[in-house]
Write a protein that holds these residues in place. Structure first.
Motif, PDB file in Angstrom:
ATOM      1  N   TYR A  77       1.116  -1.086  -0.302  1.00 16.42           N
ATOM      2  CA  TYR A  77       0.368  -0.416  -0.061  1.00 16.42           C
ATOM      3  C   TYR A  77       0.791   1.023   0.016  1.00 16.42           C
ATOM      4  O   TYR A  77       0.513   2.456   0.343  1.00 16.42           O
ATOM      5  CB  TYR A  77      -0.959   0.418   1.159  1.00 16.42           C
ATOM      6  N   ILE A  78       1.838   1.129  -1.273  1.00 19.81           N
ATOM      7  CA  ILE A  78       2.864   2.334  -1.195  1.00 19.81           C
ATOM      8  C   ILE A  78       3.008   3.365  -0.773  1.00 19.81           C
ATOM      9  O   ILE A  78       2.756   4.499  -0.587  1.00 19.81           O
ATOM     10  CB  ILE A  78       4.580   1.365  -1.399  1.00 19.81           C
ATOM     11  N   ASP A  79       1.589   3.771  -1.982  1.00 20.89           N
ATOM     12  CA  ASP A  79       0.860   4.700  -2.918  1.00 20.89           C
ATOM     13  C   ASP A  79      -0.036   5.093  -1.312  1.00 20.89           C
ATOM     14  O   ASP A  79      -0.229   7.004  -2.005  1.00 20.89           O
ATOM     15  CB  ASP A  79       0.468   4.507  -3.854  1.00 20.89           C
ATOM     16  N   SER A  80      -0.505   4.688  -0.944  1.00 24.47           N
ATOM     17  CA  SER A  80      -1.089   5.606   0.483  1.00 24.47           C
ATOM     18  C   SER A  80       0.057   5.701   1.710  1.00 24.47           C
ATOM     19  O   SER A  80      -0.904   6.712   2.411  1.00 24.47           O
ATOM     20  CB  SER A  80      -2.523   4.780   1.019  1.00 24.47           C
ATOM     21  N   ILE A  81       0.867   5.373   1.583  1.00 25.80           N
ATOM     22  CA  ILE A  81       1.654   6.354   2.892  1.00 25.80           C
ATOM     23  C   ILE A  81       2.606   7.612   2.478  1.00 25.80           C
ATOM     24  O   ILE A  81       2.964   7.556   1.546  1.00 25.80           O
ATOM     25  CB  ILE A  81       3.115   4.787   3.042  1.00 25.80           C
ATOM     26  N   ALA A  82       2.284   8.385   3.235  1.00 25.44           N
ATOM     27  CA  ALA A  82       2.459  10.170   3.391  1.00 25.44           C
ATOM     28  C   ALA A  82       4.024   9.921   3.812  1.00 25.44           C
ATOM     29  O   ALA A  82       4.802   9.889   3.105  1.00 25.44           O
ATOM     30  CB  ALA A  82       1.652  11.134   3.753  1.00 25.44           C
ATOM     31  N   THR A  83       3.644   9.228   5.558  1.00 23.24           N
ATOM     32  CA  THR A  83       5.510   9.253   6.456  1.00 23.24           C
ATOM     33  C   THR A  83       5.085   8.402   6.879  1.00 23.24           C
ATOM     34  O   THR A  83       4.541   7.578   7.311  1.00 23.24           O
ATOM     35  CB  THR A  83       5.749  10.614   6.719  1.00 23.24           C
ATOM     36  N   MET A 113      17.576  -3.393   7.557  1.00 23.97           N
ATOM     37  CA  MET A 113      17.488  -3.775   6.431  1.00 23.97           C
ATOM     38  C   MET A 113      16.676  -3.315   5.382  1.00 23.97           C
ATOM     39  O   MET A 113      16.151  -3.776   4.670  1.00 23.97           O
ATOM     40  CB  MET A 113      16.509  -5.088   7.754  1.00 23.97           C
ATOM     41  N   ILE A 114      15.861  -2.564   5.992  1.00 25.36           N
ATOM     42  CA  ILE A 114      14.796  -1.466   5.876  1.00 25.36           C
ATOM     43  C   ILE A 114      15.374  -0.841   4.294  1.00 25.36           C
ATOM     44  O   ILE A 114      14.927  -0.282   3.113  1.00 25.36           O
ATOM     45  CB  ILE A 114      13.745  -0.790   6.407  1.00 25.36           C
ATOM     46  N   ILE A 121      10.389   2.118   1.412  1.00 23.83           N
ATOM     47  CA  ILE A 121       9.747   2.494   2.360  1.00 23.83           C
ATOM     48  C   ILE A 121      10.522   3.276   3.211  1.00 23.83           C
ATOM     49  O   ILE A 121      10.419   4.238   3.827  1.00 23.83           O
ATOM     50  CB  ILE A 121       9.828   0.772   2.670  1.00 23.83           C
ATOM     51  N   SER A 122      12.290   3.232   3.677  1.00 21.96           N
ATOM     52  CA  SER A 122      13.246   4.113   4.043  1.00 21.96           C
ATOM     53  C   SER A 122      12.921   5.192   3.354  1.00 21.96           C
ATOM     54  O   SER A 122      13.131   6.002   4.042  1.00 21.96           O
ATOM     55  CB  SER A 122      14.309   2.855   3.608  1.00 21.96           C
ATOM     56  N   ARG A 123      12.881   5.453   2.373  1.00 27.59           N
ATOM     57  CA  ARG A 123      12.621   7.143   1.281  1.00 27.59           C
ATOM     58  C   ARG A 123      11.395   7.534   2.364  1.00 27.59           C
ATOM     59  O   ARG A 123      11.975   9.044   1.643  1.00 27.59           O
ATOM     60  CB  ARG A 123      12.990   7.074   0.066  1.00 27.59           C
ATOM     61  N   LYS A 124       9.880   7.262   3.224  1.00 32.03           N
ATOM     62  CA  LYS A 124       9.821   7.296   3.814  1.00 32.03           C
ATOM     63  C   LYS A 124       9.360   7.837   4.737  1.00 32.03           C
ATOM     64  O   LYS A 124       8.867   8.077   5.825  1.00 32.03           O
ATOM     65  CB  LYS A 124       8.083   6.491   3.544  1.00 32.03           C
ATOM     66  N   MET A 125      10.470   7.497   5.305  1.00 31.39           N
ATOM     67  CA  MET A 125      11.350   7.790   6.813  1.00 31.39           C
ATOM     68  C   MET A 125      11.157   9.182   7.213  1.00 31.39           C
ATOM     69  O   MET A 125      11.599   9.955   6.383  1.00 31.39           O
ATOM     70  CB  MET A 125      12.251   7.066   7.627  1.00 31.39           C
ATOM     71  N   ASN A 126      10.843   9.955   8.058  1.00 26.53           N
ATOM     72  CA  ASN A 126      11.129  11.274   9.107  1.00 26.53           C
ATOM     73  C   ASN A 126      11.627  10.871  10.326  1.00 26.53           C
ATOM     74  O   ASN A 126      10.619  10.375  11.034  1.00 26.53           O
ATOM     75  CB  ASN A 126       9.595  12.209   9.300  1.00 26.53           C
ATOM     76  N   LEU A 153      17.345   6.371   4.180  1.00 29.06           N
ATOM     77  CA  LEU A 153      17.261   6.867   2.881  1.00 29.06           C
ATOM     78  C   LEU A 153      16.560   7.808   2.847  1.00 29.06           C
ATOM     79  O   LEU A 153      16.344   8.812   1.950  1.00 29.06           O
ATOM     80  CB  LEU A 153      17.154   6.098   1.376  1.00 29.06           C
ATOM     81  N   GLY A 154      15.396   7.762   4.326  1.00 33.10           N
ATOM     82  CA  GLY A 154      15.039   9.141   4.514  1.00 33.10           C
ATOM     83  C   GLY A 154      15.388  10.551   5.053  1.00 33.10           C
ATOM     84  O   GLY A 154      16.462  10.840   4.940  1.00 33.10           O
ATOM     85  N   LYS A 155      14.181  11.052   5.638  1.00 31.48           N
ATOM     86  CA  LYS A 155      14.918  12.468   6.616  1.00 31.48           C
ATOM     87  C   LYS A 155      15.373  12.285   7.317  1.00 31.48           C
ATOM     88  O   LYS A 155      15.013  11.764   8.789  1.00 31.48           O
ATOM     89  CB  LYS A 155      14.305  13.718   6.290  1.00 31.48           C
TER      90      LYS A 155
END
Length: 284
Positions: A77-83, A113-114, A121-126, A153-155
């Motif tokens: 469901y990654i397209d629905s995940i904002a952050t 691992m992520i 998924i990693s890019r979605k991380m704050n 890979l996130g912020k």
């Protein structure tokens, strides 16, 4: 919350979004604000309904439960995940264990691992890095920031003065403060970022609607969404919003939950405002 109530709540929300011609991609659903959503057995149901209506989702987690099974679900469901918001409280393994009761080695392994297997998924991380020292020096936080940046890979960013933004509600007159709410000093607004208090609805598991994200114990009650719907509780909350921002003093100002919140805008001098912030931290 039962599956039935999850459906009722999210369908009611989606219906309101459509009714008022709001772009669903500009909305955010935050499941399980007061616990980790990754441990919820009905998380996929939330994802399904949000995806169906184009609603966005924001997850807040300590990352401990980020196993491959959960990652596969999120990726679906990654397209629905904002952050995906992650808080790290502490600069050392020992501090993180003491303040968060988690194993930092396990958390690092999850993040690695992520990063390697689920880069999307990693890019979605704050990831917010915090410490009980409210205004730490760069020499203290910079090495930790750099270390965590290698894990995602996130912020990654430091957070300061975060303990101040916590509400203390013990009925104002019983807080032991040496000043009172009066016609010359009372709440006239809210400093919650981006006017958040005016556009966010917090619902407890029971369906009880509360004022804001700082009322985890349900001190306020604006009705139950399963009895009067989201529109019903929002009308009640809107009346309280009017009270918060009203520049005219009334007796009801004396008993507002906001009276001991550091986000509240008070018509006080700097010394008394500083005292409120000090008292807020004392009760943590």
């Amino acid at each position: 919350m039962s599956e039935e109530n999850i459906r009722l709540l999210l369908e009611d929300f989606a219906s309101g979004v459509k009714k008022h011609n709001i772009d669903p991609s500009n909305t955010i659903v935050k499941p399980w604000r007061y616990s980790d959503p990754l441990v919820c057995p009905n998380l996929e149901l939330v994802f399904e309904i949000c995806q169906k209506h184009g609603l966005k989702i924001s997850l807040t987690t300590n990352a401990v439960s980020f196993g491959e099974k959960k990652c596969d679900l999120i990726l679906k469901y990654i397209d629905s995940i904002a952050t995906i918001n992650i808080s790290i409280i502490g600069y050392t393994k020992e501090e993180i264990r003491e303040w968060m009761d988690i194993d930092w080695d396990v958390t690092q392994a999850r993040l690695k691992m992520i990063r390697d297997k689920y880069p999307t998924i990693s890019r979605k991380m704050n990831i917010g890095v915090k410490h009980k020292i409210q205004d730490p020096k760069r020499e203290h936080y910079a090495p930790v920031i750099q270390q965590i940046q290698q894990l995602t890979l996130g912020k990654v960013k430091k957070k300061t003065n975060w303990l101040e933004n916590r509400l203390v509600y013990n009925k104002f007159d019983d807080d032991g403060l040496d000043f009172k709410i009066s016609e010359k000093q009372f709440v006239k607004g809210c400093d919650m970022v981006h006017g958040k208090i005016l556009r966010t609805l917090e619902v407890l598991v029971s369906g009880q609607a509360v004022l804001c994200c700082d009322d985890a114990t349900g001190q306020t009650d604006f009705g139950n969404v399963f009895d009067i719907g989201i529109s019903g509780v929002w009308k009640n909350i809107a009346q309280y919003h009017d009270l918060i921002y009203n520049n005219t003093y009334t007796e009801t100002k004396k008993n507002m939950m906001c009276n001991t919140c550091s986000r509240a805008k008070f018509d006080w001098d700097e010394e008394k405002t500083a005292r409120v912030h000090t008292e807020n931290q004392r009760f943590l």
